[in-house]
Design a protein around this motif. Structure first.
Motif, PDB file in Angstrom:
ATOM      1  N   UNK A  60     -34.221   5.053  28.808  1.00 36.57           N
ATOM      2  CA  UNK A  60     -33.644   6.363  28.501  1.00 36.57           C
ATOM      3  C   UNK A  60     -34.558   7.144  27.551  1.00 36.57           C
ATOM      4  N   UNK A  61     -35.790   6.666  27.407  1.00 31.42           N
ATOM      5  CA  UNK A  61     -36.748   7.377  26.582  1.00 31.42           C
ATOM      6  C   UNK A  61     -36.948   6.803  25.194  1.00 31.42           C
ATOM      7  N   UNK A  94     -29.343   9.026  15.426  1.00 34.96           N
ATOM      8  CA  UNK A  94     -28.684   7.729  15.426  1.00 34.96           C
ATOM      9  C   UNK A  94     -27.177   7.821  15.462  1.00 34.96           C
ATOM     10  N   UNK A  95     -26.612   8.992  15.098  1.00 36.42           N
ATOM     11  CA  UNK A  95     -25.169   9.197  15.240  1.00 36.42           C
ATOM     12  C   UNK A  95     -24.845  10.234  16.315  1.00 36.42           C
ATOM     13  N   UNK A  96     -25.816  11.067  16.694  1.00 39.72           N
ATOM     14  CA  UNK A  96     -25.560  12.111  17.699  1.00 39.72           C
ATOM     15  C   UNK A  96     -25.654  11.594  19.129  1.00 39.72           C
ATOM     16  N   UNK A  97     -26.499  10.563  19.359  1.00 40.78           N
ATOM     17  CA  UNK A  97     -26.788  10.130  20.729  1.00 40.78           C
ATOM     18  C   UNK A  97     -26.006   8.924  21.249  1.00 40.78           C
ATOM     19  N   UNK A  98     -25.618   7.957  20.405  1.00 43.30           N
ATOM     20  CA  UNK A  98     -25.043   6.720  20.966  1.00 43.30           C
ATOM     21  C   UNK A  98     -23.836   6.926  21.867  1.00 43.30           C
ATOM     22  N   UNK A  99     -22.984   7.893  21.563  1.00 40.15           N
ATOM     23  CA  UNK A  99     -21.822   8.136  22.424  1.00 40.15           C
ATOM     24  C   UNK A  99     -22.265   8.604  23.806  1.00 40.15           C
ATOM     25  N   UNK A 103     -21.809   6.509  27.408  1.00 45.47           N
ATOM     26  CA  UNK A 103     -21.104   7.089  28.556  1.00 45.47           C
ATOM     27  C   UNK A 103     -21.921   6.983  29.839  1.00 45.47           C
ATOM     28  N   UNK A 104     -23.246   6.816  29.714  1.00 42.74           N
ATOM     29  CA  UNK A 104     -24.142   6.533  30.839  1.00 42.74           C
ATOM     30  C   UNK A 104     -24.088   7.616  31.912  1.00 42.74           C
ATOM     31  N   UNK A 105     -24.072   8.877  31.464  1.00 38.75           N
ATOM     32  CA  UNK A 105     -24.123  10.009  32.394  1.00 38.75           C
ATOM     33  C   UNK A 105     -25.586  10.426  32.527  1.00 38.75           C
ATOM     34  N   UNK A 106     -26.209  10.199  33.686  1.00 39.27           N
ATOM     35  CA  UNK A 106     -27.645  10.482  33.825  1.00 39.27           C
ATOM     36  C   UNK A 106     -28.021  11.914  33.485  1.00 39.27           C
ATOM     37  N   UNK A 107     -27.152  12.858  33.830  1.00 36.25           N
ATOM     38  CA  UNK A 107     -27.483  14.258  33.567  1.00 36.25           C
ATOM     39  C   UNK A 107     -27.533  14.536  32.059  1.00 36.25           C
ATOM     40  N   UNK A 108     -26.562  14.017  31.308  1.00 37.65           N
ATOM     41  CA  UNK A 108     -26.556  14.222  29.864  1.00 37.65           C
ATOM     42  C   UNK A 108     -27.705  13.480  29.189  1.00 37.65           C
ATOM     43  N   UNK A 109     -28.047  12.323  29.716  1.00 39.22           N
ATOM     44  CA  UNK A 109     -29.171  11.575  29.161  1.00 39.22           C
ATOM     45  C   UNK A 109     -30.470  12.346  29.350  1.00 39.22           C
ATOM     46  N   UNK A 111     -30.781  15.588  29.771  1.00 40.36           N
ATOM     47  CA  UNK A 111     -30.759  16.879  29.085  1.00 40.36           C
ATOM     48  C   UNK A 111     -30.845  16.738  27.565  1.00 40.36           C
ATOM     49  N   UNK A 112     -30.211  15.688  27.015  1.00 39.58           N
ATOM     50  CA  UNK A 112     -30.129  15.589  25.563  1.00 39.58           C
ATOM     51  C   UNK A 112     -30.835  14.364  24.974  1.00 39.58           C
ATOM     52  N   UNK A 113     -30.672  13.212  25.592  1.00 38.33           N
ATOM     53  CA  UNK A 113     -31.171  11.985  24.974  1.00 38.33           C
ATOM     54  C   UNK A 113     -32.691  11.911  25.007  1.00 38.33           C
ATOM     55  N   UNK A 114     -33.269  12.050  26.193  1.00 39.64           N
ATOM     56  CA  UNK A 114     -34.733  11.919  26.293  1.00 39.64           C
ATOM     57  C   UNK A 114     -35.484  12.915  25.409  1.00 39.64           C
ATOM     58  N   UNK A 115     -35.158  14.209  25.469  1.00 38.88           N
ATOM     59  CA  UNK A 115     -35.915  15.146  24.621  1.00 38.88           C
ATOM     60  C   UNK A 115     -35.692  14.933  23.128  1.00 38.88           C
ATOM     61  N   UNK A 116     -34.525  14.425  22.752  1.00 38.14           N
ATOM     62  CA  UNK A 116     -34.290  14.152  21.330  1.00 38.14           C
ATOM     63  C   UNK A 116     -35.141  12.981  20.867  1.00 38.14           C
ATOM     64  N   UNK A 117     -35.196  11.919  21.655  1.00 38.14           N
ATOM     65  CA  UNK A 117     -36.004  10.760  21.297  1.00 38.14           C
ATOM     66  C   UNK A 117     -37.494  11.070  21.356  1.00 38.14           C
TER      67      UNK A 117
END
Length: 395
Positions: A60-61, A94-99, A103-109, A111-117
């Motif tokens: 997930x990045x 570390x508190x914004x992304x774990x939820x 949830x394992x939604x590929x679209x949200x990952x 859009x938000x997880x990869x660019x944040x990491x």
């Protein structure tokens, strides 16, 4: 028994993060304290160095690793001259992304997880409200379904990194009263009706921007729902264990850093013709400080290992945080006392730790609330209830 905290790989990680902190972070920290925020470029540099994504899976990045590895990063930043507030500002993901990850939604990952990491976006978590404090089930910020959007109205308080955040993972009420009606939505900063009402000036964590947020019929796509409607309370509760253990690491790491600073000062500072450290009173202070640090570190690390292995350990996480907070409060106070007038000056590092430490017994659940939660989980109630740590109950 193998020391899981000092494997060759983790020794290398610790040394690398400390070197990065001494070069890239600590020299800038006084300026960031004065500015009231950490620049966005610091997130990018952390990501490029490979440290921002530690504790998140590579698919997930992230950079891989577990809760022990991310704790080593926290320890190392503070040990090398960073601060609790600096860790909070740089690692709000570390508190914004774990939820979102859970949830394992590929679209949200994507859009938000990869660019944040990658250090390209900054995220926040918004749970607390102006009138709610630590009572998560009393959240009143409401999200009303309107076609393919939710309309969010309400406000949030004490939100870390909120003045810089590109998105906020937000706990909202999508149904009736109580914890069953709560859900998580990801709100984009540029959404209509989303406003940073005011930045908050604080005693400590001054480089960590904190703000109050308000939402006035802010439209949020239904696709930004994290998990299912009504799952928000449980999702937040699960992640609280990690947040509390992270703050426990802050506690013993800050205490250890303050002890090191105080011991060095006592060796270098002479009064009435003798180094401070030659005085029995000072030596005994340092020994007591050392013992309090060691006790908090051993307890916290043992609970972190259990959680990393899949245990809930809810009650013990409460105990670890409260023990580390108490140790930190004691040690930073004694450190300032050893420094004397020099410890009261704003340019003194130990003064920063003294101010920053005060928040640790408030954030992530106050000391009093965690003691009460632990009491119920451990069965210390007036009537018999099945509130053991194994049950994961938070009644």
């Amino acid at each position: 028994m193998t020391d899981r905290w000092n494997t060759p790989e983790r020794q290398d990680l610790r040394a690398a993060v400390m070197d990065f902190t001494r070069r890239e972070l600590a020299p800038q920290l006084p300026a960031w304290e004065d500015a009231g925020a950490v620049p966005r470029d610091a997130h990018r540099r952390m990501a490029e160095a490979g440290y921002l994504g530690i504790g998140f899976a590579t698919d997930i990045g992230g950079a891989g690793g577990d809760l022990i590895d991310s704790s080593v990063v926290t320890e190392s930043i503070i040990t090398a001259g960073g601060s609790s507030g600096l860790v909070a500002a740089l690692c709000t993901h570390g508190i914004a992304l774990p939820h979102i990850v859970a949830a394992d939604d590929p679209r949200l990952i994507e859009r938000y997880v990869r660019p944040t990491l990658a250090g390209e976006l900054i995220g926040s978590l918004a749970v607390t409200e102006p009138a709610g404090g630590s009572d998560v089930a009393a959240v009143t910020t409401r999200a009303t379904r309107d076609g393919d959007h939710y309309l969010v109205t309400g406000s949030k308080m004490f939100i870390t990194s909120a003045t810089r955040a590109d998105f906020v993972t937000t706990l909202v009420r999508t149904d009736g009263d109580g914890h069953d009606g709560l859900s998580l939505l990801v709100l984009d900063r540029d959404s209509p009706g989303f406003e940073v009402s005011r930045p908050l000036r604080k005693m400590g964590w001054q480089c960590s921007d904190t703000a109050e947020l308000s939402f006035d019929r802010t439209p949020v796509p239904t696709g930004n729902l994290v998990g299912a409607e009504g799952d928000g309370f449980i999702a937040v509760m699960r992640q609280f264990v990690h947040e509390r253990l992270n703050l426990a690491v802050h506690g013993y790491a800050v205490a250890e850093r303050a002890l090191t600073l105080a011991a060095d000062y006592a060796r270098d500072r002479s009064t009435f013709g003798r180094p401070l450290i030659d005085r029995q009173l000072i030596r005994h202070k340092l020994v007591t400080m050392h013992r309090r640090v060691a006790e908090a570190r051993v307890l916290t690390r043992s609970v972190i290992e259990r959680v990393a292995d899949g245990e809930d350990a809810i009650a013990d996480a409460c105990l670890a945080k409260n023990s580390a907070v108490a140790a930190c409060s004691f040690v930073v106070d004694e450190a300032v006392q050893i420094f004397g007038g020099a410890g009261y000056l704003r340019e003194s590092e130990v003064e920063r730790h003294y101010r920053d430490a005060r928040l640790l017994g408030i954030g992530g659940g106050t000391t009093e609330i965690l003691d009460d939660l632990a009491a119920r989980l451990l069965g210390y109630t007036s009537t018999h209830r099945n509130d053991s740590p194994a049950s994961g109950g938070t009644r």
